[in-house]
Design a protein around this motif. Sequence first.
Motif, PDB file in Angstrom:
ATOM      1  N   LEU A  71       0.856  -1.219   0.020  1.00 27.48           N
ATOM      2  CA  LEU A  71      -0.080   0.111  -0.245  1.00 27.48           C
ATOM      3  C   LEU A  71       0.852   1.347   0.248  1.00 27.48           C
ATOM      4  CD1 LEU A  71      -2.715  -1.130   2.673  1.00 27.48           C
ATOM      5  CD2 LEU A  71      -3.010  -1.012   0.147  1.00 27.48           C
ATOM      6  N   GLU A  72       2.009   1.394   0.639  1.00 24.58           N
ATOM      7  CA  GLU A  72       2.853   2.380   0.919  1.00 24.58           C
ATOM      8  C   GLU A  72       3.335   2.513  -0.661  1.00 24.58           C
ATOM      9  OE1 GLU A  72       5.447   1.496   4.209  1.00 24.58           O
ATOM     10  OE2 GLU A  72       4.089   2.089   5.669  1.00 24.58           O
ATOM     11  N   ALA A  73       3.803   1.512  -1.445  1.00 32.01           N
ATOM     12  CA  ALA A  73       4.189   1.678  -2.702  1.00 32.01           C
ATOM     13  C   ALA A  73       3.167   2.238  -3.550  1.00 32.01           C
ATOM     14  CB  ALA A  73       4.701   0.435  -3.130  1.00 32.01           C
ATOM     15  N   GLY A  74       1.968   2.393  -3.101  1.00 31.60           N
ATOM     16  CA  GLY A  74       0.908   2.980  -4.098  1.00 31.60           C
ATOM     17  C   GLY A  74       0.212   1.970  -5.025  1.00 31.60           C
ATOM     18  N   HIS A  75       0.293   0.698  -4.427  1.00 37.66           N
ATOM     19  CA  HIS A  75      -0.294  -0.567  -5.478  1.00 37.66           C
ATOM     20  C   HIS A  75      -1.476  -1.143  -4.501  1.00 37.66           C
ATOM     21  CE1 HIS A  75       3.914  -1.244  -6.941  1.00 37.66           C
ATOM     22  NE2 HIS A  75       3.385  -0.156  -7.441  1.00 37.66           N
ATOM     23  N   GLN A  76      -2.110  -1.954  -5.204  1.00 38.21           N
ATOM     24  CA  GLN A  76      -3.496  -2.649  -4.579  1.00 38.21           C
ATOM     25  C   GLN A  76      -3.180  -4.132  -4.049  1.00 38.21           C
ATOM     26  OE1 GLN A  76      -6.332  -2.246  -7.740  1.00 38.21           O
ATOM     27  NE2 GLN A  76      -6.868  -0.191  -7.200  1.00 38.21           N
ATOM     28  N   GLY A 115      -7.166   2.653 -10.046  1.00 36.57           N
ATOM     29  CA  GLY A 115      -5.743   2.562  -9.703  1.00 36.57           C
ATOM     30  C   GLY A 115      -5.263   2.973  -8.269  1.00 36.57           C
ATOM     31  N   GLU A 116      -6.148   3.562  -7.765  1.00 33.90           N
ATOM     32  CA  GLU A 116      -5.849   4.140  -6.466  1.00 33.90           C
ATOM     33  C   GLU A 116      -5.550   2.996  -5.451  1.00 33.90           C
ATOM     34  OE1 GLU A 116      -9.009   6.656  -5.213  1.00 33.90           O
ATOM     35  OE2 GLU A 116      -8.685   8.383  -6.866  1.00 33.90           O
ATOM     36  N   PRO A 117      -4.588   3.292  -4.351  1.00 31.70           N
ATOM     37  CA  PRO A 117      -4.155   2.083  -3.585  1.00 31.70           C
ATOM     38  C   PRO A 117      -5.606   1.740  -2.630  1.00 31.70           C
ATOM     39  CG  PRO A 117      -2.620   3.928  -3.436  1.00 31.70           C
ATOM     40  CD  PRO A 117      -3.446   4.410  -4.093  1.00 31.70           C
ATOM     41  N   CYS A 118      -5.819   0.380  -2.608  1.00 30.17           N
ATOM     42  CA  CYS A 118      -6.867   0.092  -1.807  1.00 30.17           C
ATOM     43  C   CYS A 118      -6.736  -1.482  -1.553  1.00 30.17           C
ATOM     44  CB  CYS A 118      -8.449   0.273  -2.836  1.00 30.17           C
ATOM     45  SG  CYS A 118      -8.383  -0.793  -4.095  1.00 30.17           S
ATOM     46  N   LEU A 119      -7.644  -1.986  -0.743  1.00 27.82           N
ATOM     47  CA  LEU A 119      -7.724  -3.194  -0.119  1.00 27.82           C
ATOM     48  C   LEU A 119      -8.703  -4.021  -0.940  1.00 27.82           C
ATOM     49  CD1 LEU A 119      -6.429  -2.580   3.149  1.00 27.82           C
ATOM     50  CD2 LEU A 119      -5.524  -4.357   1.806  1.00 27.82           C
ATOM     51  N   LEU A 120      -8.677  -5.136  -1.463  1.00 23.77           N
ATOM     52  CA  LEU A 120      -9.773  -5.855  -2.091  1.00 23.77           C
ATOM     53  C   LEU A 120      -9.844  -7.307  -1.197  1.00 23.77           C
ATOM     54  CD1 LEU A 120      -9.072  -5.762  -5.893  1.00 23.77           C
ATOM     55  CD2 LEU A 120     -11.610  -5.570  -4.679  1.00 23.77           C
ATOM     56  N   VAL A 121     -11.028  -7.425  -0.600  1.00 18.99           N
ATOM     57  CA  VAL A 121     -11.351  -8.718   0.271  1.00 18.99           C
ATOM     58  C   VAL A 121     -12.212  -9.708  -0.524  1.00 18.99           C
ATOM     59  CG1 VAL A 121     -12.199  -9.617   2.571  1.00 18.99           C
ATOM     60  CG2 VAL A 121     -10.746  -7.686   2.532  1.00 18.99           C
ATOM     61  N   HIS A 167      -3.718  -3.026 -11.336  1.00 24.34           N
ATOM     62  CA  HIS A 167      -2.771  -2.532 -10.054  1.00 24.34           C
ATOM     63  C   HIS A 167      -2.831  -3.314  -8.880  1.00 24.34           C
ATOM     64  CE1 HIS A 167      -3.488   1.173 -12.607  1.00 24.34           C
ATOM     65  NE2 HIS A 167      -4.688   0.867 -12.647  1.00 24.34           N
ATOM     66  N   VAL A 168      -3.159  -4.564  -9.048  1.00 23.88           N
ATOM     67  CA  VAL A 168      -3.096  -5.370  -7.823  1.00 23.88           C
ATOM     68  C   VAL A 168      -1.651  -6.002  -7.956  1.00 23.88           C
ATOM     69  CG1 VAL A 168      -3.540  -7.530  -6.848  1.00 23.88           C
ATOM     70  CG2 VAL A 168      -5.521  -5.997  -7.470  1.00 23.88           C
ATOM     71  N   THR A 169      -0.561  -5.953  -6.882  1.00 31.39           N
ATOM     72  CA  THR A 169       0.357  -6.541  -7.086  1.00 31.39           C
ATOM     73  C   THR A 169       0.587  -7.460  -6.062  1.00 31.39           C
ATOM     74  OG1 THR A 169       1.546  -4.646  -5.589  1.00 31.39           O
ATOM     75  CG2 THR A 169       1.430  -4.523  -8.269  1.00 31.39           C
ATOM     76  N   LEU A 170      -0.270  -7.664  -4.908  1.00 32.74           N
ATOM     77  CA  LEU A 170       0.070  -8.747  -3.754  1.00 32.74           C
ATOM     78  C   LEU A 170      -1.322  -9.242  -3.802  1.00 32.74           C
ATOM     79  CD1 LEU A 170       1.500  -9.845  -1.365  1.00 32.74           C
ATOM     80  CD2 LEU A 170       0.522  -7.877  -0.174  1.00 32.74           C
ATOM     81  N   VAL A 171      -1.132 -10.570  -3.506  1.00 34.95           N
ATOM     82  CA  VAL A 171      -2.186 -11.523  -3.295  1.00 34.95           C
ATOM     83  C   VAL A 171      -2.083 -12.210  -2.109  1.00 34.95           C
ATOM     84  CG1 VAL A 171      -3.769 -13.602  -3.949  1.00 34.95           C
ATOM     85  CG2 VAL A 171      -3.177 -11.813  -5.620  1.00 34.95           C
TER      86      VAL A 171
END
Length: 745
Positions: free
Chosen positions: A426-431, A542-548, A561-565
């Motif tokens: 999130l700090e890197a600006g990703h999702q 593209g704004e930083p956010c969390l998807l659950v 824009h999701v870089t971490l799962v």
Amino acid sequence: MPDSISSPPPRILCVAIPTPLRRLFDYLPSRDTPPGGWQPGLRVRVPFGRRQVVGVVMECRDHSDLALTQLKPVEAWLDAVPLPEDWLWLCRFTARYYQHSLGDTLHQALPVLLRQGRPLAGRMREHWQALAPPGDDDPRLRRAPRQAELLGMLRQHAHGLPTQAVVAQGFSREQLLTLMEKGFVARQEIPLSAAEPATEQLLAEPALPLNREQVTALAALHERLDGFHPCLLHGVTGSGKTEVYLQLIEAVVARGRQALLLVPEIGLTPQTLARFRKRFRVPVVALHSGLTDNERLDAWEAVASGRAPIVIGTRSAIFTPLARPGAIIVDEEHDGSFKQQEGLRYHARDLAVARAKHHAIPLLLGSATPSLESLYHAERGNYRHLRLTRRASRHAPARLELIDLRGRPRQGGLIPPAIEAIRETLEAGHQVLVFINRRGFAPTLACHTCGWMADCDHCDARMTLHRQPPMLACHHCDKHRPVPDACPGCGSADLRPLGSGTERTEETLAALFPKVPVHRIDRDSTRRRDAFEQTLGEVRRGEPCLLVGTQMLAKGHHLPHVTLVVVVNADAGLYASDFRALEHSAQLLIQVAGRAGRAAHPGRVLVQTLHTDDPHLRLLAERGYDALAEQLLAERRAAALPPFRFMALLRLESPREEAAMTLGREAAAMLRPWTSEHAPDVSCLGPVPAPMERRQNRYHVQLMLSAGRRSQLHAACAQLTAWLEASPEARRVRWSLDVDPQTLS
């Protein structure tokens, strides 16, 4: 006196009625004859018992086994022309293969309005088009400036405009009628589902450039556009399978043919539909359960008439008649959603294979994680195996990183290393996508004093705790009850949620990252129409956010824009009793992992598990799905399980446990001597209680049949269904036969 000449016997109509009985019913023709005469495929309204039903004429005979005085006449015919012959063939094949009533199969395959007797025609709309332009000083318009303005607007649209579009511009239908009376405009009725007439140019935007693997795959598909050519497009997530679909369909439509694309979920339909409509200038229609009855009939009729060259739909769309069949594509062919689990238990992928073979057209099955059945056919050479190993982006698919859950504190199901990885992303600006395949706040509620747990009164299952709104819910029978203030067992107020669901993880993440939006996507949060697509639209900004989310997010969605799962718990499906559980869990893990790193930045996938040393899980993480699938196929071969043998499952259910079990024993006692004489390759196992024996206050029992040859299995199934239909005991027990079951639960 000459012998009297006897008149020919009256013709008998054999009608398929929507009933579980596997037979046709004889009727006399009505006095009113259809314009083309009586023929198979005509819908008719007939008396059946004390009610009238809509049936389909399947045969016309000169005789009946019953006396003519016992037969009733058809009340009315509903169609001037019969239903398409290829559609009738598909329904007959489906009923025969899945051992189901033909009448009920036809009923399920028709749109709801056609089942109710509605005419086979889409709704029409009023369309207006300007005729030859008038002179500049035409006296009929000199004192009617608004009519002149309206006519000028219509002249700007070569194909005309519907009434709704004209009214939206501030004009009235009365002005249109006046112009028509003056001879300036023409009115016509066109089908509501018809789009603008096609232009000479098929594409509205150019096709994307293909890489070498995509070019090779497309060339292989183009080789045989005129024959049955089954291909498995085995491409990693993000490898551009959809672009191959688009360019194949372009070639099919350019030849004047129609293409059918099946997708597994309604949630995928809007984005797929938008992409196809953006690419093509021809009509593209959708067919899925989210449509209204009128919308579904309009789309069905547009495809059946040939006006819509491209149809995109979920599993039921396989029953859409095609006027000029050209190709069938099944996207995410491995997905369990293609199997109907109630009533007519068909598999849309398997029917797609049969239908493509019948039409002699290409069939394309696409997946990053193909089913073991499709891989088996590819290995045997029954399907051509096309591979896409490179992503459209420059990044390779992310590997699974196994993280040990044992002995670590959890917050909303997440352990500290996962939380820290989320923070860095999130700090890197990703999702970030947090995957947890459990709805609700927690899997159950428990008393910390006496150990009581919230069990469902109707099922052998725990009730799920929900917070929005507060309740206990059973996800098997949909039973709801209020959350208790105290333990019903000991009266203690120390009631605690056990485990985590999407709601609890959402709540935890919102507390940990208060400045970041958290979007929860599951069946509960997306009940409102278009809610799913609206949420994804916000995410794609593209704004930083969390998807659950649950598996709704794992299937085919492009989230650039999701870089971490983060997979909260990978163990839920790994150790289930079903022999397909490991295959399905591995497919789900790879699919959800494929949401990461699809664009400019590489992806990372963290998998939380209590079993980091599990050999299957380690194989999946280290060498990927293909290596695991190869091992699972070897295990299936050794265990004589599908795809190396064919299976059918007799499911019995009754409010009385003994009634279901007794019928199962009697069925097995009848079947075993029969198979030993007529189908020795068939084995009969059971009866045994189902993995969840009590569900919805009914007891479930199963009898399994398996065989090395499909013909012997179907012969045994036919014998079994005939015996059940004649058995008085079977009338007191609900039963169904599942051919090629995808789950044993």
